[in-house]
Design a protein around this motif. Structure first.
Motif, PDB file in Angstrom:
ATOM      1  N   GLU A  30       0.889  -1.376  -0.029  1.00  0.00           N
ATOM      2  CA  GLU A  30      -0.046   0.069  -0.001  1.00  0.00           C
ATOM      3  C   GLU A  30       0.701   1.288   0.213  1.00  0.00           C
ATOM      4  OE1 GLU A  30      -3.471   2.217   2.745  1.00  0.00           O
ATOM      5  OE2 GLU A  30      -2.997  -0.012   3.246  1.00  0.00           O
ATOM      6  N   GLN A  31       1.750   1.178   0.746  1.00  0.00           N
ATOM      7  CA  GLN A  31       2.928   2.376   1.050  1.00  0.00           C
ATOM      8  C   GLN A  31       3.446   2.619  -0.700  1.00  0.00           C
ATOM      9  OE1 GLN A  31       5.718   2.395   4.024  1.00  0.00           O
ATOM     10  NE2 GLN A  31       6.850   4.208   3.436  1.00  0.00           N
ATOM     11  N   ASP A  34       0.971   3.999  -2.880  1.00  0.00           N
ATOM     12  CA  ASP A  34       0.805   5.467  -2.787  1.00  0.00           C
ATOM     13  C   ASP A  34       1.816   6.497  -3.214  1.00  0.00           C
ATOM     14  OD1 ASP A  34      -1.648   4.972  -1.402  1.00  0.00           O
ATOM     15  OD2 ASP A  34      -0.795   5.141   0.575  1.00  0.00           O
ATOM     16  N   THR A  66      11.350   0.496   1.273  1.00  0.00           N
ATOM     17  CA  THR A  66      10.515   1.837   1.816  1.00  0.00           C
ATOM     18  C   THR A  66      11.598   2.849   2.334  1.00  0.00           C
ATOM     19  OG1 THR A  66       9.592   0.950   3.619  1.00  0.00           O
ATOM     20  CG2 THR A  66       8.305   0.654   1.711  1.00  0.00           C
ATOM     21  N   LYS A  71       7.707   8.473   5.564  1.00  0.00           N
ATOM     22  CA  LYS A  71       6.752   7.615   6.406  1.00  0.00           C
ATOM     23  C   LYS A  71       5.299   7.974   5.821  1.00  0.00           C
ATOM     24  CE  LYS A  71       8.701   8.106  10.315  1.00  0.00           C
ATOM     25  NZ  LYS A  71       9.770   8.354  10.383  1.00  0.00           N
ATOM     26  N   PRO A  72       4.191   7.115   6.018  1.00  0.00           N
ATOM     27  CA  PRO A  72       2.946   7.557   5.613  1.00  0.00           C
ATOM     28  C   PRO A  72       2.363   8.232   6.895  1.00  0.00           C
ATOM     29  CG  PRO A  72       2.941   5.144   6.117  1.00  0.00           C
ATOM     30  CD  PRO A  72       4.411   5.789   5.878  1.00  0.00           C
ATOM     31  N   SER A  74       0.525   9.412  10.002  1.00  0.00           N
ATOM     32  CA  SER A  74      -0.122   8.624  11.078  1.00  0.00           C
ATOM     33  C   SER A  74      -0.682   9.559  12.015  1.00  0.00           C
ATOM     34  CB  SER A  74       1.429   8.486  11.955  1.00  0.00           C
ATOM     35  OG  SER A  74       2.194   9.408  12.241  1.00  0.00           O
ATOM     36  N   ARG A 124       3.860   3.702  13.481  1.00  0.00           N
ATOM     37  CA  ARG A 124       4.167   4.551  12.210  1.00  0.00           C
ATOM     38  C   ARG A 124       4.596   5.845  12.694  1.00  0.00           C
ATOM     39  NH1 ARG A 124       3.222   2.124   7.409  1.00  0.00           N
ATOM     40  NH2 ARG A 124       1.494   0.432   7.367  1.00  0.00           N
TER      41      ARG A 124
END
Length: 207
Positions: A30-31, A34, A66, A71-72, A74, A124
């Protein structure tokens, strides 16, 4: 009879070598998708990384895919209220299962003591503040290999602070910023021991 040589002591398994679960792989997939949608990686690189993610077996292999990505977000975790643990007479613990980690954890050992296990969480956040007060029975904090801690804001008190962690920090892992006071019984922060590692390995195999 010839004496048998002692069996070798099992080598502790770094967290990067622990087996990844289906959920771990899906989170990385998913990351990556995105990141492609945001223009950070092109479609050819996305295909290559997705293939590697779906066949990765360990946390370390996934982390490499990654490491060069932000970082996604959070925000949900950042908006969580502080987690307050009070040992009281009978003690209190959080973990060692999965639980949602807020940005601030407060532990008052009391008479029963407090234990906090971060070993099975997915966090995260870039940083988690753990405010620990050893008081009468002490606080124990267990973090995965690859997580690092900053204890400069901790007052040792009479019981002291025992920091048994290593400084090696894996990409994408939070920093545990330890504050508070050791009190009478002290505060311990460490990585999993042999018994806890065996349980972690067993859980990873079943995932």
């Amino acid at each position: 009879m010839t004496a048998q040589p002692p069996e070798p002591t099992p080598r502790p398994v770094p967290s990067g070598e622990l087996r990844a679960s289906h959920d771990d792989r899906e989170a990385v997939v998913e990351q990556l998708r995105d990141a492609a949608a945001e223009g950070r990686i092109d479609l050819d690189e996305l295909d290559s990384r997705l293939e590697q993610a779906l066949t990765s077996k360990t946390y370390g292999e996934l982390a490499l895919l990654t490491a060069d990505l932000p970082k996604p977000p959070s925000s949900a975790a950042e908006n969580l209220p502080p987690l307050v643990l009070k040992g009281g007479m009978y003690g209190a613990s959080r973990g060692p299962g999965r639980w949602e980690v807020p940005g601030h954890v407060i532990a008052h050992a009391g008479v029963g003591g407090v234990s906090i296990y971060f070993t099975r969480v997915e966090c995260r956040l870039a940083e988690v503040v753990v405010e620990a007060y050893g008081e009468t029975s002490g606080v124990t904090i267990v973090i995965p290999d690859g997580w690092a801690t900053d204890t400069t804001g901790m007052a040792p008190g009479f019981g002291g602070l025992k920091d048994k962690t290593t400084p090696d920090r894996l990409p994408g892992t939070p920093l545990i910023r330890l504050t508070g006071s050791g009190g009478m019984a002290g505060v311990v922060i460490r990585h999993p021991n042999k018994r806890e590692r065996r349980k972690l390995d067993g859980n990873a195999t079943r995932d």
